[in-house]
Write a protein that holds these residues in place. Structure first.
Motif, PDB file in Angstrom:
ATOM      1  N   TRP A 385       0.849  -1.190   0.000  1.00  0.00           N
ATOM      2  CA  TRP A 385       0.000   0.000   0.000  1.00  0.00           C
ATOM      3  C   TRP A 385       0.886   1.243   0.000  1.00  0.00           C
ATOM      4  O   TRP A 385       1.949   1.262   0.646  1.00  0.00           O
ATOM      5  CB  TRP A 385      -0.885   0.061   1.250  1.00  0.00           C
ATOM      6  N   TYR A 386       0.412   2.265  -0.687  1.00  0.00           N
ATOM      7  CA  TYR A 386       1.047   3.590  -0.610  1.00  0.00           C
ATOM      8  C   TYR A 386      -0.034   4.589  -0.240  1.00  0.00           C
ATOM      9  O   TYR A 386      -1.086   4.651  -0.890  1.00  0.00           O
ATOM     10  CB  TYR A 386       1.694   3.975  -1.940  1.00  0.00           C
ATOM     11  N   ILE A 387       0.220   5.380   0.795  1.00  0.00           N
ATOM     12  CA  ILE A 387      -0.765   6.345   1.296  1.00  0.00           C
ATOM     13  C   ILE A 387      -0.127   7.729   1.339  1.00  0.00           C
ATOM     14  O   ILE A 387       0.912   7.934   1.977  1.00  0.00           O
ATOM     15  CB  ILE A 387      -1.258   5.963   2.710  1.00  0.00           C
ATOM     16  N   TYR A 388      -0.757   8.670   0.671  1.00  0.00           N
ATOM     17  CA  TYR A 388      -0.307  10.065   0.663  1.00  0.00           C
ATOM     18  C   TYR A 388      -1.520  10.906   1.048  1.00  0.00           C
ATOM     19  O   TYR A 388      -2.499  10.971   0.299  1.00  0.00           O
ATOM     20  CB  TYR A 388       0.196  10.446  -0.730  1.00  0.00           C
ATOM     21  N   SER A 389      -1.476  11.536   2.208  1.00  0.00           N
ATOM     22  CA  SER A 389      -2.638  12.282   2.694  1.00  0.00           C
ATOM     23  C   SER A 389      -2.128  13.520   3.423  1.00  0.00           C
ATOM     24  O   SER A 389      -1.666  13.450   4.561  1.00  0.00           O
ATOM     25  CB  SER A 389      -3.476  11.398   3.623  1.00  0.00           C
ATOM     26  N   VAL A 390      -2.223  14.673   2.745  1.00  0.00           N
ATOM     27  CA  VAL A 390      -1.507  15.866   3.192  1.00  0.00           C
ATOM     28  C   VAL A 390      -2.388  17.104   3.015  1.00  0.00           C
ATOM     29  O   VAL A 390      -3.083  17.249   2.004  1.00  0.00           O
ATOM     30  CB  VAL A 390      -0.200  16.043   2.391  1.00  0.00           C
ATOM     31  N   SER A 391      -2.336  17.990   4.001  1.00  0.00           N
ATOM     32  CA  SER A 391      -3.028  19.275   3.901  1.00  0.00           C
ATOM     33  C   SER A 391      -2.121  20.304   3.234  1.00  0.00           C
ATOM     34  O   SER A 391      -0.904  20.338   3.461  1.00  0.00           O
ATOM     35  CB  SER A 391      -3.420  19.789   5.288  1.00  0.00           C
ATOM     36  N   LYS A 392      -2.724  21.128   2.407  1.00  0.00           N
ATOM     37  CA  LYS A 392      -2.015  22.223   1.741  1.00  0.00           C
ATOM     38  C   LYS A 392      -2.923  23.433   1.773  1.00  0.00           C
ATOM     39  O   LYS A 392      -4.030  23.398   1.239  1.00  0.00           O
ATOM     40  CB  LYS A 392      -1.684  21.835   0.299  1.00  0.00           C
ATOM     41  N   ASN A 393      -2.448  24.490   2.444  1.00  0.00           N
ATOM     42  CA  ASN A 393      -3.279  25.672   2.668  1.00  0.00           C
ATOM     43  C   ASN A 393      -4.538  25.258   3.431  1.00  0.00           C
ATOM     44  O   ASN A 393      -4.446  24.686   4.500  1.00  0.00           O
ATOM     45  CB  ASN A 393      -3.583  26.379   1.348  1.00  0.00           C
ATOM     46  N   THR A 394      -5.718  25.464   2.853  1.00  0.00           N
ATOM     47  CA  THR A 394      -6.958  25.142   3.580  1.00  0.00           C
ATOM     48  C   THR A 394      -7.576  23.812   3.160  1.00  0.00           C
ATOM     49  O   THR A 394      -8.640  23.447   3.662  1.00  0.00           O
ATOM     50  CB  THR A 394      -7.996  26.264   3.373  1.00  0.00           C
ATOM     51  N   ASP A 395      -6.924  23.113   2.234  1.00  0.00           N
ATOM     52  CA  ASP A 395      -7.500  21.880   1.711  1.00  0.00           C
ATOM     53  C   ASP A 395      -6.638  20.669   2.053  1.00  0.00           C
ATOM     54  O   ASP A 395      -5.446  20.791   2.342  1.00  0.00           O
ATOM     55  CB  ASP A 395      -7.665  21.971   0.187  1.00  0.00           C
ATOM     56  N   HIS A 396      -7.275  19.504   2.006  1.00  0.00           N
ATOM     57  CA  HIS A 396      -6.570  18.252   2.288  1.00  0.00           C
ATOM     58  C   HIS A 396      -6.707  17.338   1.076  1.00  0.00           C
ATOM     59  O   HIS A 396      -7.803  17.161   0.533  1.00  0.00           O
ATOM     60  CB  HIS A 396      -7.165  17.569   3.526  1.00  0.00           C
ATOM     61  N   ILE A 505       3.348  -1.609 -16.845  1.00  0.00           N
ATOM     62  CA  ILE A 505       3.850  -0.810 -15.723  1.00  0.00           C
ATOM     63  C   ILE A 505       2.963   0.412 -15.566  1.00  0.00           C
ATOM     64  O   ILE A 505       2.772   1.190 -16.520  1.00  0.00           O
ATOM     65  CB  ILE A 505       5.316  -0.364 -15.937  1.00  0.00           C
ATOM     66  N   ARG A 506       2.407   0.595 -14.380  1.00  0.00           N
ATOM     67  CA  ARG A 506       1.610   1.786 -14.064  1.00  0.00           C
ATOM     68  C   ARG A 506       2.471   2.720 -13.218  1.00  0.00           C
ATOM     69  O   ARG A 506       2.966   2.324 -12.156  1.00  0.00           O
ATOM     70  CB  ARG A 506       0.326   1.389 -13.338  1.00  0.00           C
ATOM     71  N   LYS A 507       2.663   3.956 -13.690  1.00  0.00           N
ATOM     72  CA  LYS A 507       3.512   4.920 -13.003  1.00  0.00           C
ATOM     73  C   LYS A 507       2.664   6.094 -12.493  1.00  0.00           C
ATOM     74  O   LYS A 507       1.789   6.597 -13.198  1.00  0.00           O
ATOM     75  CB  LYS A 507       4.602   5.452 -13.938  1.00  0.00           C
ATOM     76  N   PHE A 508       2.939   6.491 -11.244  1.00  0.00           N
ATOM     77  CA  PHE A 508       2.270   7.646 -10.638  1.00  0.00           C
ATOM     78  C   PHE A 508       3.329   8.688 -10.256  1.00  0.00           C
ATOM     79  O   PHE A 508       4.399   8.337  -9.750  1.00  0.00           O
ATOM     80  CB  PHE A 508       1.531   7.256  -9.355  1.00  0.00           C
ATOM     81  N   THR A 509       2.990   9.957 -10.429  1.00  0.00           N
ATOM     82  CA  THR A 509       3.782  11.051  -9.880  1.00  0.00           C
ATOM     83  C   THR A 509       2.823  11.988  -9.152  1.00  0.00           C
ATOM     84  O   THR A 509       1.843  12.474  -9.742  1.00  0.00           O
ATOM     85  CB  THR A 509       4.535  11.831 -10.971  1.00  0.00           C
ATOM     86  N   VAL A 510       3.102  12.205  -7.868  1.00  0.00           N
ATOM     87  CA  VAL A 510       2.221  13.015  -7.017  1.00  0.00           C
ATOM     88  C   VAL A 510       2.952  14.288  -6.630  1.00  0.00           C
ATOM     89  O   VAL A 510       4.112  14.247  -6.201  1.00  0.00           O
ATOM     90  CB  VAL A 510       1.847  12.246  -5.733  1.00  0.00           C
ATOM     91  N   ASN A 511       2.270  15.441  -6.767  1.00  0.00           N
ATOM     92  CA  ASN A 511       2.941  16.695  -6.457  1.00  0.00           C
ATOM     93  C   ASN A 511       1.926  17.767  -6.100  1.00  0.00           C
ATOM     94  O   ASN A 511       0.745  17.679  -6.464  1.00  0.00           O
ATOM     95  CB  ASN A 511       3.776  17.159  -7.662  1.00  0.00           C
ATOM     96  N   HIS A 512       2.394  18.757  -5.339  1.00  0.00           N
ATOM     97  CA  HIS A 512       1.629  19.971  -5.079  1.00  0.00           C
ATOM     98  C   HIS A 512       2.330  21.140  -5.765  1.00  0.00           C
ATOM     99  O   HIS A 512       3.551  21.262  -5.693  1.00  0.00           O
ATOM    100  CB  HIS A 512       1.563  20.263  -3.574  1.00  0.00           C
ATOM    101  N   THR A 513       1.560  21.974  -6.425  1.00  0.00           N
ATOM    102  CA  THR A 513       2.102  23.206  -7.004  1.00  0.00           C
ATOM    103  C   THR A 513       1.185  24.350  -6.603  1.00  0.00           C
ATOM    104  O   THR A 513       0.199  24.154  -5.880  1.00  0.00           O
ATOM    105  CB  THR A 513       2.171  23.114  -8.538  1.00  0.00           C
ATOM    106  N   GLU A 514       1.495  25.539  -7.103  1.00  0.00           N
ATOM    107  CA  GLU A 514       0.618  26.684  -6.836  1.00  0.00           C
ATOM    108  C   GLU A 514      -0.758  26.479  -7.452  1.00  0.00           C
ATOM    109  O   GLU A 514      -1.741  27.081  -7.018  1.00  0.00           O
ATOM    110  CB  GLU A 514       1.263  27.962  -7.384  1.00  0.00           C
ATOM    111  N   ASP A 515      -0.818  25.618  -8.467  1.00  0.00           N
ATOM    112  CA  ASP A 515      -2.105  25.354  -9.119  1.00  0.00           C
ATOM    113  C   ASP A 515      -2.952  24.334  -8.363  1.00  0.00           C
ATOM    114  O   ASP A 515      -4.128  24.155  -8.679  1.00  0.00           O
ATOM    115  CB  ASP A 515      -1.868  24.842 -10.540  1.00  0.00           C
ATOM    116  N   GLY A 516      -2.358  23.638  -7.385  1.00  0.00           N
ATOM    117  CA  GLY A 516      -3.107  22.651  -6.619  1.00  0.00           C
ATOM    118  C   GLY A 516      -2.412  21.308  -6.585  1.00  0.00           C
ATOM    119  O   GLY A 516      -1.184  21.211  -6.725  1.00  0.00           O
TER     120      GLY A 516
END
Length: 612
Positions: A385-396, A505-516
């Motif tokens: 399992w991979y879990i990414y659960s993070v708040s950024k500004n006012t949203d989660h 192969i299924r590849k994921f890239t997860v990121n936060h930017t100014e756009d969300g």
């Protein structure tokens, strides 16, 4: 478990121990005196007043035999569990208000009624052939043979009755107490002693913990014979050890959060009682794996009462306040749950006594101030399992993906499945547990939307869905932190019974930017040879609406939207609304987005970007 050591300890330890230090009645009475702390007890009080106006619901034969004839469980179980709730309600009220004759008599009546039930097992757990209904009712031996099982709920009933006995034995009529003891002993304790090798004794899932934990607790309360205790408790401890074998070292419950709560709560209830009974000399909490299992709750909750929804998870499952506070005292690393996630009295549709009494007496009022879950990023390699659960500004924002194999406990064919959520807006989600029927646990299991790969966000490759079985696997790679974000790969080359697939192969890239929040998905296929193939990428969503735009789709949920961008010149999008049954038998619906690609090549890559 060394029986000699246990025998020595039990012989030299007083078995007149208490559920908690001090008076249970005093603990409950104190809740009524603290403003804002008695909501749970107030629910029980309100329930008692309503139940006093109602008769005990009847469990007629036609309800009992309904599962064998139709495969339906709900009709019988609704009544069965209402009777258990009635037992819980009047037990609590009799403890708090011992002078109230109405509560006392109502408790006596429901105990008497439960003792008269032909079986404490659910019909779904009994091997009943409908042909048996034509046999004469005087054939008691035949019915006895049918009723030799100890299932989850017969064990739970024994636990409930024996613990209630210990708390109200000075209040209710001796004839009722004697009947209670006789039925618990005959139906559960003696039956367990006389028969060895119940299937669940070697199980590595919740049945082992619930059945063994319940039988062990009932035995500690009602048995004065040390030899019986040694015989029963040693088997219970061995079974609980087998239960732990079902967890990987990372503590993940592959059955889903609800089954973690179910099995591990009963493990905890027994371990607590067993430690008291042995004067702290035998401690089932003193294991590294048990600590990791205790930490699972905080790992799998994403936002408020939304948790990782894989397998037979139940959407919106609530936390048990008593269990959580107890584990927090046992292991300081265990986080207390936010108050918005805590279960009320009516949230457990099975009305489990063990939860009810411990939600009241194990809670600490000073620890009821937690507002939200903390941020988390977990790569749980053992369980894939991979879990990414993070708040950024006012949203989660939450993203979860899985590998594993397709013969996991309460298995769904869901290798490569992933979910995306912003706050409580489930843009891409997992349907979780469906309604439990005979078909749900039959060879037709994977034709049901909740369970088959056609109900998950995974592709169909040239008409092939994923298949069930341990040989169908997906391997989650170690995540890497790059300039572009967190990078994760899932090797799905062995997930499909399709000879055309050389690799996937299924590849994921997860990121936060100014756009969300940005999630990039890249599915990379290689085929055995160049030929015409059809790939259908499916995505399951609970969206309110989906609208086509120039670069893909806009997915709307509540007040939020998620962009789904892809090459519209090579991928043809369609949306299908489908209905399914949720765990409680209710009609639910979701949408399945399909991106279809036809290729004549020996390889293909499909890139999709999600932005919210």
């Amino acid at each position: 478990m060394d029986q000699g050591k246990m025998r020595e300890i039990l012989k030299n330890t007083d078995n007149d121990f208490q559920l908690i230090d001090g008076s249970v009645r005093g603990k409950l009475e104190s809740l009524l005196q603290v403003k804002g702390q008695s909501a749970y007890l107030n629910e029980i009080t309100s329930d008692a007043e309503q139940l006093l106006e109602q008769t005990i619901p009847h469990l007629p034969f036609q309800l009992f035999i309904d599962f064998a004839k139709t495969g339906r469980r709900k009709e019988f179980e609704n009544v069965y569990f209402l009777r258990r709730r009635r037992l819980n309600t009047f037990a609590i009220m009799s403890i708090v208000y011992p002078a109230n004759v109405a509560y006392k008599q109502a408790l006596e009546d429901i105990i008497w009624a439960i003792c008269a039930e032909p079986s404490w097992c659910l019909p779904a757990h009994l091997d009943i052939d409908t042909d048996d209904t034509v046999k004469p009712m005087s054939d008691i031996d035949q019915w006895s043979l049918e009723n030799k099982q100890i299932d989850l709920f017969s064990a739970e009933t024994a636990f409930a009755l024996s613990e209630i006995y210990s708390l109200v034995k000075d209040l209710i009529e001796p004839i009722v107490l004697n009947r209670l003891k006789q039925e618990v002993n005959t139906r559960v304790i003696e039956r367990f002693e006389q028969k060895r090798g119940y299937e669940w004794e070697s199980a590595t899932h919740n049945w082992a913990a619930v059945c063994a934990g319940s039988i062990g607790i009932a035995t500690m309360y009602l048995t004065d014979d040390v030899e019986v205790e040694v015989s029963v408790l040693s088997r219970c401890v061995n079974t609980l050890s087998t239960y732990l074998d079902g967890f990987n070292d990372d503590g993940v419950c592959l059955e889903g959060y609800s089954y973690w709560q179910y099995g591990f709560s009963f493990y905890t209830y027994f371990a607590d009682m067993f430690r008291k009974r042995t004067a702290n000399r035998l401690d089932l909490f003193d294991k590294k794996k048990v600590k990791e299992i205790a930490l699972f709750q905080q790992k799998c909750f994403l936002f408020e009462d939304y948790q990782v929804p894989f397998s037979d998870s139940v959407k919106g499952a609530k936390t048990l306040e008593g269990l959580s506070h107890y584990l927090h005292r046992e292991y300081k690393e265990v986080e207390l749950p936010p108050i918005t996630t805590i279960a009320g009295y009516f949230d457990d549709h099975c009305s489990r006594w063990g939860h009810v009494i411990r939600n009241l007496i194990w809670r600490e009022a000073s620890n009821r101030t937690i507002k939200k879950w903390g941020n988390k990023v977990h790569y749980l390699k053992d369980s894939q399992w991979y879990i990414y659960s993070v708040s950024k500004n006012t949203d989660h924002y939450s993203f979860v993906a899985k590998g594993g194999h397709n013969l996991e406990p309460h298995n769904h064919n869901d290798l490569g499945q992933f979910v995306v959520m912003k706050n409580k807006d489930t843009f891409l989600w997992d349907l979780g547990a469906g309604e439990y029927t005979k078909e749900y646990f039959s060879r037709n299991r994977y034709s049901i939307l909740n369970n088959g790969s056609h109900g998950h966000s995974v592709p169909v490759i040239n008409g092939y869905h994923q298949a069930e079985g341990e040989r169908y696997v997906a391997v989650l790679s170690d995540p890497e932190t790059r300039d572009t974000g967190e990078h994760l790969e899932v090797d799905l080359s062995q997930a499909y019974p399709c000879d055309d697939v050389k690799s996937f192969i299924r590849k994921f890239t997860v990121n936060h930017t100014e756009d969300g929040f940005i999630l990039k998905l890249s599915d990379q296929f290689a085929f055995q040879k160049s030929k015409k193939l059809v790939i259908e990428e499916n995505f399951v969503t609970e969206a309110d609406s989906i609208k086509p735009v120039e670069n893909g789709l806009l997915i709307y949920k509540n007040q939020s939207a998620m962009e789904m961008n892809f090459d519209t010149t090579t991928l043809t999008a369609s949306v299908k609304n489908v209905s399914y049954k949720d765990h409680f038998g209710g009609e639910s619906s979701c949408s399945i987005i399909t991106l279809k690609q036809e290729v004549i090549a020996d390889e293909s890559t499909i890139d999709i970007t999600f932005l919210c």
